[in-house]
Motif scaffolding. Structure first.
Motif, PDB file in Angstrom:
ATOM      1  N   THR A  12      -7.710   0.258  -3.869  1.00  0.00           N
ATOM      2  CA  THR A  12      -9.007   0.541  -3.246  1.00  0.00           C
ATOM      3  C   THR A  12      -8.904   0.344  -1.739  1.00  0.00           C
ATOM      4  O   THR A  12      -8.099  -0.455  -1.258  1.00  0.00           O
ATOM      5  CB  THR A  12     -10.109  -0.374  -3.812  1.00  0.00           C
ATOM      6  OG1 THR A  12      -9.703  -1.740  -3.661  1.00  0.00           O
ATOM      7  CG2 THR A  12     -10.363  -0.088  -5.279  1.00  0.00           C
ATOM      8  N   ILE A  26      -6.077  -1.412   2.644  1.00  0.00           N
ATOM      9  CA  ILE A  26      -5.903  -0.981   1.259  1.00  0.00           C
ATOM     10  C   ILE A  26      -5.350  -2.154   0.465  1.00  0.00           C
ATOM     11  O   ILE A  26      -4.371  -2.795   0.886  1.00  0.00           O
ATOM     12  CB  ILE A  26      -4.954   0.225   1.154  1.00  0.00           C
ATOM     13  CG1 ILE A  26      -5.523   1.420   1.955  1.00  0.00           C
ATOM     14  CG2 ILE A  26      -4.725   0.622  -0.289  1.00  0.00           C
ATOM     15  CD1 ILE A  26      -4.582   2.612   2.017  1.00  0.00           C
ATOM     16  N   VAL A  58      -5.349   6.395  -3.019  1.00  0.00           N
ATOM     17  CA  VAL A  58      -6.671   5.760  -3.008  1.00  0.00           C
ATOM     18  C   VAL A  58      -7.720   6.838  -3.260  1.00  0.00           C
ATOM     19  O   VAL A  58      -7.790   7.829  -2.532  1.00  0.00           O
ATOM     20  CB  VAL A  58      -6.942   5.059  -1.661  1.00  0.00           C
ATOM     21  CG1 VAL A  58      -8.353   4.479  -1.639  1.00  0.00           C
ATOM     22  CG2 VAL A  58      -5.923   3.956  -1.423  1.00  0.00           C
ATOM     23  N   ASP A  59      -8.517   6.641  -4.309  1.00  0.00           N
ATOM     24  CA  ASP A  59      -9.563   7.624  -4.596  1.00  0.00           C
ATOM     25  C   ASP A  59     -10.962   7.052  -4.433  1.00  0.00           C
ATOM     26  O   ASP A  59     -11.952   7.728  -4.710  1.00  0.00           O
ATOM     27  CB  ASP A  59      -9.401   8.181  -6.010  1.00  0.00           C
ATOM     28  CG  ASP A  59      -9.462   7.095  -7.086  1.00  0.00           C
ATOM     29  OD1 ASP A  59      -9.739   5.929  -6.746  1.00  0.00           O
ATOM     30  OD2 ASP A  59      -9.213   7.422  -8.261  1.00  0.00           O
ATOM     31  N   ARG A  60     -11.077   5.790  -3.973  1.00  0.00           N
ATOM     32  CA  ARG A  60     -12.386   5.161  -3.786  1.00  0.00           C
ATOM     33  C   ARG A  60     -12.326   4.247  -2.567  1.00  0.00           C
ATOM     34  O   ARG A  60     -11.444   3.400  -2.458  1.00  0.00           O
ATOM     35  CB  ARG A  60     -12.767   4.356  -5.023  1.00  0.00           C
ATOM     36  CG  ARG A  60     -14.265   4.222  -5.233  1.00  0.00           C
ATOM     37  CD  ARG A  60     -14.561   3.649  -6.597  1.00  0.00           C
ATOM     38  NE  ARG A  60     -15.996   3.721  -6.873  1.00  0.00           N
ATOM     39  CZ  ARG A  60     -16.686   2.752  -7.465  1.00  0.00           C
ATOM     40  NH1 ARG A  60     -16.079   1.658  -7.861  1.00  0.00           N
ATOM     41  NH2 ARG A  60     -17.975   2.887  -7.677  1.00  0.00           N
ATOM     42  N   VAL A  61     -13.271   4.433  -1.647  1.00  0.00           N
ATOM     43  CA  VAL A  61     -13.276   3.693  -0.383  1.00  0.00           C
ATOM     44  C   VAL A  61     -14.659   3.110  -0.136  1.00  0.00           C
ATOM     45  O   VAL A  61     -15.681   3.769  -0.389  1.00  0.00           O
ATOM     46  CB  VAL A  61     -12.883   4.612   0.797  1.00  0.00           C
ATOM     47  CG1 VAL A  61     -13.079   3.914   2.128  1.00  0.00           C
ATOM     48  CG2 VAL A  61     -11.442   5.062   0.651  1.00  0.00           C
ATOM     49  N   ALA A 112     -12.654  -3.581   0.941  1.00  0.00           N
ATOM     50  CA  ALA A 112     -11.699  -3.085  -0.054  1.00  0.00           C
ATOM     51  C   ALA A 112     -11.652  -3.992  -1.274  1.00  0.00           C
ATOM     52  O   ALA A 112     -11.629  -3.511  -2.416  1.00  0.00           O
ATOM     53  CB  ALA A 112     -10.312  -2.970   0.577  1.00  0.00           C
ATOM     54  N   LEU A 115     -14.777  -3.812  -3.505  1.00  0.00           N
ATOM     55  CA  LEU A 115     -14.739  -2.590  -4.297  1.00  0.00           C
ATOM     56  C   LEU A 115     -13.797  -2.751  -5.491  1.00  0.00           C
ATOM     57  O   LEU A 115     -14.039  -2.205  -6.566  1.00  0.00           O
ATOM     58  CB  LEU A 115     -14.298  -1.416  -3.421  1.00  0.00           C
ATOM     59  CG  LEU A 115     -14.345  -0.018  -4.032  1.00  0.00           C
ATOM     60  CD1 LEU A 115     -15.734   0.310  -4.545  1.00  0.00           C
ATOM     61  CD2 LEU A 115     -13.893   1.014  -3.014  1.00  0.00           C
ATOM     62  N   ARG A 116     -12.739  -3.538  -5.300  1.00  0.00           N
ATOM     63  CA  ARG A 116     -11.799  -3.813  -6.401  1.00  0.00           C
ATOM     64  C   ARG A 116     -12.420  -4.702  -7.467  1.00  0.00           C
ATOM     65  O   ARG A 116     -12.282  -4.441  -8.671  1.00  0.00           O
ATOM     66  CB  ARG A 116     -10.535  -4.488  -5.840  1.00  0.00           C
ATOM     67  CG  ARG A 116      -9.540  -4.921  -6.913  1.00  0.00           C
ATOM     68  CD  ARG A 116      -8.415  -5.731  -6.305  1.00  0.00           C
ATOM     69  NE  ARG A 116      -8.869  -7.032  -5.853  1.00  0.00           N
ATOM     70  CZ  ARG A 116      -8.916  -8.131  -6.623  1.00  0.00           C
ATOM     71  NH1 ARG A 116      -8.553  -8.059  -7.893  1.00  0.00           N
ATOM     72  NH2 ARG A 116      -9.325  -9.276  -6.120  1.00  0.00           N
ATOM     73  N   PRO A 119     -16.458  -3.020  -9.194  1.00  0.00           N
ATOM     74  CA  PRO A 119     -16.665  -1.560  -9.240  1.00  0.00           C
ATOM     75  C   PRO A 119     -17.909  -1.157 -10.015  1.00  0.00           C
ATOM     76  O   PRO A 119     -18.553  -0.162  -9.689  1.00  0.00           O
ATOM     77  CB  PRO A 119     -15.385  -1.046  -9.913  1.00  0.00           C
ATOM     78  CG  PRO A 119     -14.907  -2.197 -10.735  1.00  0.00           C
ATOM     79  CD  PRO A 119     -15.257  -3.424  -9.948  1.00  0.00           C
TER      80      PRO A 119
END
Length: 408
Positions: A12, A26, A58-61, A112, A115-116, A119
């Motif tokens: 993430t 990241i 990475v597909d989500r920020v 980051a 978000l990990r 989610p």
């Protein structure tokens, strides 16, 4: 046994957005930093930023704001964007230490890693259509210019109260076209002294004055006001008056141009019929409501979620026997202003809205509190119309019809 979802979960990213650069962090599935970089806020920098995210799969920020060139670049690359507000980031810093100091690199990591770890609690950004974004830019620009006009008008009024008091209350509005035209022709008390009732009447006729106030009354306002500055001091002050007037005329003209543009954009917007159907919405008010609510229906799955973001419902705090209901400070201020402005004026055209407002005023609530309660009631209606894509129809509004039946 190791969870396969952990080993296969993509990393993430978190981006701390500054004026001139972007700090990227990241983290992998266990929260270890695998990449850090700082890229410039230009086209090349944005391409580099997106390229680094793609190289690390990475597909989500997570980022702190929902719009702007960084968000546009991420969405264009197919990367999911999650917004974590600066207020939330400030509170989240304490998860990683007690200092709580602001640091761009650290904030990028916080974004980051949050978000990990969370989610399921974070909702992906649903962007509005380009049509709504363009209208929003025009509406907000007009709002900014109106605020500038009010500030300039207040400065001009304060200036005139000293150097030319007779001009302050001459016409109903100091920044009206006739008032600004008058100050352009008569910027000082000395020049205005040339006027007589007959001359003022001729000047008003030549400038197409509406005639709301009689010429004799206007002349009386000029002659009974304090003298103000004269001579060289008056001439110097007059030049300052002309500077304020020129600035106001330019802003008033640009507001007019923006309003014409807003009207044109609103006329072809797919949601215009929804907000234009609300009582006393008008062109500007309807456009404000439209752009601040947006057209991404998934953003507000319930009317309660819309009301919370608009600050139209209270904030409840409870601990043990302590229970407090307070004003909701954390909200979208622009959305709140648009909703409260509409709700406060709707009572003059809607008997149902007037009844809600009057009932709570009679119960001892302040005007602002009663308007917030009315806004909450309206948002239930607006949300339903917005979700269904239909115009507001008071004959189909059950609560409004029940009120009319009781008062008939």
């Amino acid at each position: 046994m190791q969870d396969d979802t952990l080993t296969t979960a993509p990393p993430t990213g978190g981006i701390d957005w500054a004026n001139d650069s972007n700090e990227l962090c990241i983290v992998d599935v266990v929260g270890q930093v695998v990449h850090r970089s700082n890229t410039a806020m230009d086209a090349a920098g944005l391409r580099k930023l997106v390229g680094q995210l793609e190289r690390h799969a990475v597909d989500r920020v997570a980022i702190e704001r929902p719009d702007g060139p960084v968000v546009d670049a991420l969405l264009a690359a197919g990367i999911e964007v999650v917004v974590i507000t600066p207020r939330q980031v400030k509170n989240l810093r304490s998860r990683y230490g007690s200092a709580g100091n602001k640091d761009d690199r650290f904030d990028a990591f916080v974004l980051a890693d949050t978000l990990r770890t969370d989610p399921g609690r974070l909702v992906a950004l649903t962007p509005d259509t380009p049509q709504t974004l363009a209208l929003r830019a025009a509406v907000r620009a007009r709002t900014d210019l109106v605020e500038t006009r009010v500030a300039l008008c207040n400065q001009l009024r304060a200036h005139l109260k000293i150097v030319f008091p007779g001009a302050v209350g001459l016409f109903s509005d100091l920044d009206s076209p006739i008032s600004l035209t008058f100050l352009t022709r008569f910027p000082t008390a000395d020049k205005a002294a040339w006027l007589s009732t007959k001359r003022l009447g001729a000047w008003l006729a030549a400038n197409r004055y509406c005639g709301r106030t009689k010429t004799a009354t206007l002349m009386d306002r000029l002659t009974t006001a304090p003298a103000g500055h004269s001579g060289d001091a008056g001439d110097t002050a007059g030049r300052t008056t002309l500077a304020y007037v020129a600035a106001l005329q330019a802003i008033v003209e640009q507001i007019r141009v923006l309003e014409a543009d807003i009207a044109e954009q609103l006329a072809v917007h797919p949601d215009a019929h929804i907000f234009g159907s609300l009582p006393r919405s008008g062109m500007v008010r309807a456009a404000k409501l439209l752009v601040e609510i947006g057209d991404a229906r998934g953003r507000f799955p319930t009317d309660a979620s819309l009301a919370a973001l608009a600050g139209a419902c209270p904030s409840t705090r409870q601990s043990g026997r302590h229970h407090v209901v307070t004003f909701r400070w954390a909200c979208d201020k622009k959305l709140r202003d648009a909703v409260m402005d509409f709700a406060g004026d709707s009572r003059h055209a809607s008997p149902w809205a007037a009844a809600i407002y009057d009932r709570h005023r009679s119960a001892g609530k302040t005007h602002q509190h009663a308007v917030r309660i009315l806004a909450r009631a309206w948002l239930r209606v607006i949300w339903r119309c917005w979700q269904d894509g239909v115009a507001y129809d008071p004959t189909r509004h059950r609560t409004a019809q029940q009120h009319l039946a009781l008062t008939a």
